[in-house]
Design a protein around this motif. Structure first.
Motif, PDB file in Angstrom:
ATOM      1  N   ARG A  97       0.847  -1.254   0.047  1.00 56.26           N
ATOM      2  CA  ARG A  97       0.026   0.092   0.039  1.00 56.26           C
ATOM      3  C   ARG A  97       0.995   1.290   0.109  1.00 56.26           C
ATOM      4  O   ARG A  97       0.527   2.502  -0.931  1.00 56.26           O
ATOM      5  CB  ARG A  97      -0.922   0.096   1.082  1.00 56.26           C
ATOM      6  N   LYS A 101       0.425   4.015  -2.817  1.00 59.60           N
ATOM      7  CA  LYS A 101      -0.014   5.510  -2.533  1.00 59.60           C
ATOM      8  C   LYS A 101       1.116   6.422  -2.991  1.00 59.60           C
ATOM      9  O   LYS A 101       0.634   7.426  -3.443  1.00 59.60           O
ATOM     10  CB  LYS A 101       0.137   5.460  -0.747  1.00 59.60           C
ATOM     11  N   GLU A 102       2.179   6.025  -3.120  1.00 62.86           N
ATOM     12  CA  GLU A 102       3.460   7.163  -3.630  1.00 62.86           C
ATOM     13  C   GLU A 102       3.336   7.181  -4.867  1.00 62.86           C
ATOM     14  O   GLU A 102       3.322   8.121  -5.763  1.00 62.86           O
ATOM     15  CB  GLU A 102       4.646   6.928  -2.765  1.00 62.86           C
ATOM     16  N   GLY A 104       1.002   5.568  -7.253  1.00 59.39           N
ATOM     17  CA  GLY A 104      -0.097   5.454  -7.999  1.00 59.39           C
ATOM     18  C   GLY A 104       0.044   5.186  -9.412  1.00 59.39           C
ATOM     19  O   GLY A 104       0.387   4.067  -9.979  1.00 59.39           O
ATOM     20  N   GLU A 163      -7.498   0.733  -5.330  1.00 54.51           N
ATOM     21  CA  GLU A 163      -7.439   2.225  -4.653  1.00 54.51           C
ATOM     22  C   GLU A 163      -6.584   3.317  -5.290  1.00 54.51           C
ATOM     23  O   GLU A 163      -7.035   4.554  -5.446  1.00 54.51           O
ATOM     24  CB  GLU A 163      -6.952   1.810  -3.303  1.00 54.51           C
ATOM     25  N   TYR A 164      -5.459   2.808  -5.854  1.00 55.22           N
ATOM     26  CA  TYR A 164      -4.360   3.650  -6.499  1.00 55.22           C
ATOM     27  C   TYR A 164      -3.898   3.519  -7.708  1.00 55.22           C
ATOM     28  O   TYR A 164      -3.301   4.360  -8.243  1.00 55.22           O
ATOM     29  CB  TYR A 164      -3.288   3.789  -5.315  1.00 55.22           C
TER      30      TYR A 164
END
Length: 237
Positions: A97, A101-102, A104, A163-164
């Protein structure tokens, strides 16, 4: 370790490496993105194919191989991004994750283009179902701890991609996440000393977000899926 005693000296398990190789070849060559039947039917067919202890070994091998290949792919992508931009990305297969997140959209989701041509919605989904249903027999043929670790890695990678990484949530993907969650719970339930749930899973279990699930052949949403609630239901027992 019961599994190791069985492999080294137990006479009850009769494994056939030749049959295992044939099963793996059939699963790779007959099913996947190019097959003429839908993914749910492919999952049913491969699940039936992977019967007995040899089938269980092959299923465990598929899950492990796919997790290893996905990790190698993401490391290669991170290396390429660093070479081109100077940007360093940390690829931790125990928690994907932070990476997604970083980075993407700079990352390509790896599970649709693996070197083995094993497809997440076909052979992988079937293998995950087989190791879950065979959880009580796993320690006869393999070490269940690294296997369940790989199950959680795939669960983490798929949900982080949703999500990303702009990976669309469709019915096949939702079914795979449900299978991964169910199978992880089945494996943990039969372990004397199960490992802790990984950070990504614990993070998702604290959430209560419902995602739109789409028809694979159209942009139409056909339902909703709450990964956190599913994980709480299946893993907190």
């Amino acid at each position: 370790m019961h599994w190791l005693r069985q492999l080294l000296g137990g006479g009850r398990v009769q494994l056939d490496p030749g049959r295992q190789q044939a099963l793996l070849h059939d699963a790779q060559s007959r099913y996947g993105a190019g097959a003429q039947i839908r993914f749910p039917q492919q999952v049913e067919a491969v699940t039936r194919m992977l019967d007995g202890d040899d089938g269980l070994v092959v299923a465990a091998r598929i899950v492990t191989q796919v997790a290893d290949e996905a990790y190698a792919d993401l490391r290669a992508q991170a290396h390429d991004i660093h070479r081109r931009t100077g940007r360093r990305l940390v690829v931790n297969r125990r928690n994907y994750r932070p990476l997604w997140k970083e980075a993407g959209h700079a990352l390509r989701w790896p599970l649709f283009a693996l070197p083995s041509n094993l497809h997440p919605y076909a052979q992988v989904a079937a293998a995950v179902a087989v190791v879950g249903e065979g959880a009580r027999r796993l320690d006869r043929v393999t070490d269940p701890i690294p296997l369940v670790t790989c199950v959680f890695e795939l669960l983490d990678l798929i949900t982080a991609g949703w999500e990303y990484g702009r990976v669309r949530v469709d019915t096949d993907g939702a079914a795979l996440v449900d299978r991964l969650t169910v199978s992880a719970g089945q494996i943990l339930a039969v372990m004397d000393d199960p490992p802790r749930l990984p950070p990504a899973v614990r993070e998702l279990m604290r959430r209560n977000n419902t995602l739109d699930v789409h028809d694979p052949a159209s942009p139409r949403a056909v339902g909703g899926f709450n990964p956190g609630a599913t994980m709480r239901e299946r893993l907190l027992v």
